[in-house]
Each structure stands twice: as C-alpha cells, then as structure tokens.
Scaffold this motif. Structure first.
Motif, PDB file in Angstrom:
ATOM      1  N   GLY A   1       0.810  -1.215   0.000  1.00 48.81           N
ATOM      2  CA  GLY A   1       0.000   0.000   0.000  1.00 48.81           C
ATOM      3  C   GLY A   1       0.841   1.262   0.000  1.00 48.81           C
ATOM      4  N   ILE A   2       1.954   1.238   0.752  1.00 46.95           N
ATOM      5  CA  ILE A   2       2.865   2.385   0.762  1.00 46.95           C
ATOM      6  C   ILE A   2       3.512   2.545  -0.611  1.00 46.95           C
ATOM      7  N   CYS A   3       3.964   1.433  -1.197  1.00 39.24           N
ATOM      8  CA  CYS A   3       4.612   1.504  -2.513  1.00 39.24           C
ATOM      9  C   CYS A   3       3.640   2.018  -3.581  1.00 39.24           C
ATOM     10  N   GLU A   4       2.365   1.652  -3.468  1.00 40.42           N
ATOM     11  CA  GLU A   4       1.369   2.051  -4.460  1.00 40.42           C
ATOM     12  C   GLU A   4       0.606   3.312  -4.051  1.00 40.42           C
ATOM     13  N   ARG A   5       1.018   3.896  -2.921  1.00 38.16           N
ATOM     14  CA  ARG A   5       0.468   5.151  -2.410  1.00 38.16           C
ATOM     15  C   ARG A   5      -1.051   5.074  -2.201  1.00 38.16           C
ATOM     16  N   ARG A   6      -1.494   3.953  -1.595  1.00 40.64           N
ATOM     17  CA  ARG A   6      -2.907   3.795  -1.270  1.00 40.64           C
ATOM     18  C   ARG A   6      -3.126   4.422   0.107  1.00 40.64           C
ATOM     19  N   THR A   7      -3.195   5.732   0.120  1.00 40.38           N
ATOM     20  CA  THR A   7      -3.118   6.517   1.358  1.00 40.38           C
ATOM     21  C   THR A   7      -4.192   6.144   2.373  1.00 40.38           C
TER      22      THR A   7
ATOM     23  N   ALA B   1      13.739   0.938  -3.487  1.00 40.10           N
ATOM     24  CA  ALA B   1      13.074   2.024  -4.214  1.00 40.10           C
ATOM     25  C   ALA B   1      13.948   3.276  -4.250  1.00 40.10           C
ATOM     26  N   MET B   2      14.627   3.554  -3.143  1.00 43.63           N
ATOM     27  CA  MET B   2      15.485   4.740  -3.056  1.00 43.63           C
ATOM     28  C   MET B   2      16.600   4.686  -4.110  1.00 43.63           C
TER      29      MET B   2
ATOM     30  N   PHE C   1      20.703  -3.240  -8.797  1.00 41.06           N
ATOM     31  CA  PHE C   1      20.379  -3.158  -7.371  1.00 41.06           C
ATOM     32  C   PHE C   1      19.497  -4.328  -6.939  1.00 41.06           C
ATOM     33  N   MET C   2      18.559  -4.705  -7.794  1.00 38.03           N
ATOM     34  CA  MET C   2      17.690  -5.842  -7.499  1.00 38.03           C
ATOM     35  C   MET C   2      18.529  -7.104  -7.269  1.00 38.03           C
ATOM     36  N   LYS C   3      19.521  -7.313  -8.130  1.00 35.62           N
ATOM     37  CA  LYS C   3      20.382  -8.490  -8.003  1.00 35.62           C
ATOM     38  C   LYS C   3      21.272  -8.392  -6.771  1.00 35.62           C
ATOM     39  N   ALA C   4      21.845  -7.210  -6.516  1.00 36.26           N
ATOM     40  CA  ALA C   4      22.748  -7.031  -5.376  1.00 36.26           C
ATOM     41  C   ALA C   4      22.029  -7.257  -4.046  1.00 36.26           C
ATOM     42  N   PHE C   5      20.773  -6.815  -3.946  1.00 36.74           N
ATOM     43  CA  PHE C   5      20.015  -6.963  -2.709  1.00 36.74           C
ATOM     44  C   PHE C   5      19.292  -8.302  -2.614  1.00 36.74           C
ATOM     45  N   GLY C   6      19.318  -9.095  -3.687  1.00 39.50           N
ATOM     46  CA  GLY C   6      18.572 -10.349  -3.680  1.00 39.50           C
ATOM     47  C   GLY C   6      17.075 -10.119  -3.659  1.00 39.50           C
ATOM     48  N   THR C   7      16.617  -9.023  -4.281  1.00 38.55           N
ATOM     49  CA  THR C   7      15.200  -8.658  -4.251  1.00 38.55           C
ATOM     50  C   THR C   7      14.411  -9.507  -5.234  1.00 38.55           C
ATOM     51  N   SER C   8      13.270 -10.015  -4.785  1.00 34.57           N
ATOM     52  CA  SER C   8      12.428 -10.807  -5.681  1.00 34.57           C
ATOM     53  C   SER C   8      11.782  -9.892  -6.719  1.00 34.57           C
ATOM     54  N   SER C   9      11.289 -10.496  -7.803  1.00 35.15           N
ATOM     55  CA  SER C   9      10.667  -9.702  -8.859  1.00 35.15           C
ATOM     56  C   SER C   9       9.400  -9.009  -8.346  1.00 35.15           C
ATOM     57  N   TYR C  10       8.691  -9.660  -7.408  1.00 35.83           N
ATOM     58  CA  TYR C  10       7.482  -9.058  -6.843  1.00 35.83           C
ATOM     59  C   TYR C  10       7.839  -7.775  -6.075  1.00 35.83           C
ATOM     60  N   ALA C  11       8.788  -7.881  -5.144  1.00 38.28           N
ATOM     61  CA  ALA C  11       9.180  -6.716  -4.354  1.00 38.28           C
ATOM     62  C   ALA C  11       9.795  -5.640  -5.246  1.00 38.28           C
ATOM     63  N   ALA C  12      10.547  -6.053  -6.268  1.00 34.60           N
ATOM     64  CA  ALA C  12      11.175  -5.078  -7.158  1.00 34.60           C
ATOM     65  C   ALA C  12      10.133  -4.281  -7.931  1.00 34.60           C
ATOM     66  N   ARG C  13       9.060  -4.945  -8.368  1.00 31.73           N
ATOM     67  CA  ARG C  13       8.008  -4.235  -9.102  1.00 31.73           C
ATOM     68  C   ARG C  13       7.347  -3.181  -8.222  1.00 31.73           C
ATOM     69  N   LEU C  14       7.090  -3.548  -6.957  1.00 27.28           N
ATOM     70  CA  LEU C  14       6.475  -2.576  -6.041  1.00 27.28           C
ATOM     71  C   LEU C  14       7.453  -1.452  -5.701  1.00 27.28           C
ATOM     72  N   ALA C  15       8.737  -1.785  -5.540  1.00 26.93           N
ATOM     73  CA  ALA C  15       9.745  -0.763  -5.255  1.00 26.93           C
ATOM     74  C   ALA C  15       9.855   0.216  -6.417  1.00 26.93           C
ATOM     75  N   GLU C  16       9.724  -0.307  -7.626  1.00 27.50           N
ATOM     76  CA  GLU C  16       9.779   0.564  -8.807  1.00 27.50           C
ATOM     77  C   GLU C  16       8.610   1.553  -8.813  1.00 27.50           C
ATOM     78  N   LYS C  17       7.426   1.090  -8.397  1.00 30.18           N
ATOM     79  CA  LYS C  17       6.274   1.977  -8.300  1.00 30.18           C
ATOM     80  C   LYS C  17       6.541   3.074  -7.266  1.00 30.18           C
TER      81      LYS C  17
ATOM     82  N   ALA D   1       9.443   4.218  -6.334  1.00 24.37           N
ATOM     83  CA  ALA D   1      10.466   5.123  -6.876  1.00 24.37           C
ATOM     84  C   ALA D   1       9.833   6.180  -7.766  1.00 24.37           C
ATOM     85  N   ARG D   2       8.905   5.750  -8.618  1.00 22.90           N
ATOM     86  CA  ARG D   2       8.241   6.701  -9.511  1.00 22.90           C
ATOM     87  C   ARG D   2       7.319   7.636  -8.735  1.00 22.90           C
ATOM     88  N   SER D   3       6.663   7.123  -7.704  1.00 25.89           N
ATOM     89  CA  SER D   3       5.661   7.904  -6.986  1.00 25.89           C
ATOM     90  C   SER D   3       6.272   8.960  -6.071  1.00 25.89           C
TER      91      SER D   3
END
Length: 315
Positions: free
Chosen positions: A206-212, A242-243, A255-271, A273-275
């Motif tokens: 919700g924070i990543c997608e800004r569902r306030t 995201a930062m 960064f996704m590879k360095a942190f071992g971030t899953s594709s799910y978490a990376a997609r939300l982090a990308e949102k 970052a843009r938001s």
C-alpha cells in the motif's frame, strides 16, 4: 572406530537428502539408528567405537552438527574409512569444509578424505527464472496456471524451493476444486499468509502504491500484533531498493540483483520510486534507520514515530 558421513543442505533439500542417505545405509545393513544432541567431539567418537546393542552396524545422527564446533585434529586417529561398523551422520546447513568471515572451517582439510560427503544442490538465486519454473511446473501438475504476480509473491514468501513448490501445489488444488484454472495474487496472499503477515504485506504494498486511505488503519491494526522493529526492517528493505532505483533509474536491475530482491518486491519498489522520488525516499529510509538505532540503543522509538514518518512520505 566410526566413519563420518556428511549431509550438507538446508530446508526441504536437506530433509530429502538425509532420508536418502539413511535408506542407503539401511540397504547396507545399518539398521540401528539413533539421534544424539548436546554432545562434543571426544565423547561422540570415543563412546561409539563399536556396533550398537541390537545390531553390529549402527548409525548415530547428529542434526545441527555446527554445534559440535571445529573438529580437533588430534582426534583424527579415531576415524575409520569406508566399512566401519559405526557411522556418525553429521547434518550441516552449509559446507563445514569452508571457513566463514576469517573463521577456520569446522572440518580441517586433512579429515575430508576420511568422510563420505553428500551435498544437496544449491538453492537457485531469488531472482532466477528457475524459481518461476518450479512454481509453474508444480501448479501445472495439479491442472492450474499461475498468474505472474502470484508467482512473484510465492518467490517473495518462500526462500526454500521445496516449501515454495508445495504451496504452489496446494494453491492449484484449491483453485481446481473452486472451479478455476488460474492461481491469482489474491489466492496466494490469502492462503499462504497468516493474518498478521497479510496485513504487513498489505502495508508494504500500500505504501509503494500510495494507497493513502488504507495505510493508517493498517498501522493501527499492526500496532496490536506486530513487532515495531520487524515492521521497520521490512519497510526498510522495500524502500531501500526504491530509493536506489529513484537515484539511479538505469541501474534498477543491478540493485535488485545485489540486494537479492524478488521480482514481486522489485516491481512494487519501482512503483514507489516513480511515486515518491529520490529526496522523499532518502529522507524516509534515513528515518527508518533512525528509529531502528533509537530502539536498539534505548534512546526510545515508538509507533508514533513510524506513523509520522509514513505520513510525511505519503503527504
């Protein structure tokens, strides 16, 4: 004198390998099998020089063998090569012949040739396509497809591939009995998470997608059931990624590879970052680190601090 057998692996792979080695030993006449805990090397070797009470050939299983510590090289003469009446089956999570962070290996190189070594295959990396394939194949065996976001969530939730595969089978069966052919993100979230974990995931997403409007009620709910530092850590892991994505938009995959971030978490982090953008995310991540330090040092941190930090981010 005993013979050492090494079983090296973690999670489901370790359990399967241990079962296989035990069956192999039974086939060779080792029927008397027992487990020991809380022993040290000298009594373990000196008290198991011959067969057991009920069989000439016996197996002693030591789980969490890391607790034995480093093998004393002076005890090497007590070991026997292949054909010993007693096998000591040592179960390790990682390779005991490899040192860690300037610490010596648990088993010196000199005794490795005296050991029978069984190592489970390495787990595929969190971002690998192989983990997607495991989920897809498991669901297909039960007659279901997996939505991409549902597969990404399963990869996020289960580090152990055996557990991940089992959950995919369970979800596929559920969907089949419900008359549906595809596992959705909602299925994975509702059936693979306890209530508290489900709320934590809703908060992070919700924070990543800004569902306030959802966030403050979720924070109030988690205040009653979650640990502050666990939530701060989970939020830091998501927003840290995201930062960096906001600061270096072309380097997201690195960064996704360095942190071992899953594709799910990376997609939300990308949102996220843009938001929110670089400056807001830097400020929030610094605030999360501050809460963590204050709590651990006794300077004081509270749910109120976290609420203010999130409100400031989303405002």
């Amino acid at each position: 004198m005993p013979r050492l057998y090494l079983v090296i692996g973690s999670g489901t792979a370790q359990r399967k390998l241990l079962s296989s080695v035990r069956e192999e030993l039974r086939g060779r006449g080792y029927e008397d099998m027992s487990r020991l805990e809380g022993v040290s090397w000298l009594p373990l070797l000196s008290e198991n020089m011959g067969g057991g009470l009920f069989s000439e050939k016996s197996v002693i299983i030591i789980e969490d063998a890391e607790q034995l510590g480093r093998f004393p090289e002076k005890l090497t003469p007590l070991l026997e090569p292949e054909g010993a009446d007693v096998v000591i089956l040592l179960v390790y999570k990682s390779d005991p012949a490899m040192g860690k962070e300037k610490q010596p290996a648990l088993l010196p190189k000199g005794i490795i040739p005296l050991c029978a070594r069984h190592k489970a295959p390495d787990e595929p990396s969190p971002w690998s396509r192989e983990r997607d394939d495991i989920i897809i194949r498991a669901a297909k065996r039960e007659g279901a497809r997996v939505a991409e976001d549902a597969a990404a969530l399963l990869k996020e939730l289960f580090e152990d591939t055996g557990e991940m595969e089992s959950e995919a089978c369970k979800l596929a069966l559920f969907c089949r009995f419900a008359g549906r052919s595809e596992i959705s993100l909602g299925d994975a979230a509702s059936l693979c998470l306890a209530d508290g974990s489900r709320d934590t995931l809703k908060l992070l997403d919700g924070i990543c997608e800004r569902r306030t409007r959802e966030i403050l009620p979720l924070l109030e709910s988690l205040r009653e059931s979650a640990e502050l530092l666990q939530l701060v850590s989970a939020l830091h892991n998501r927003l840290r990624c995201a930062m960096y994505m906001a600061a270096f938009p072309k380097e997201g995959a690195a960064f996704m590879k360095a942190f071992g971030t899953s594709s799910y978490a990376a997609r939300l982090a990308e949102k996220a970052a843009r938001s929110y953008g670089r400056e807001k995310l830097i400020k929030c991540v610094a605030g999360l680190i501050r809460i963590n330090v204050n709590e651990k040092s006794g300077a004081g941190a509270s749910w109120h601090d976290l609420s203010i930090l999130i409100i400031d981010l989303m405002s």
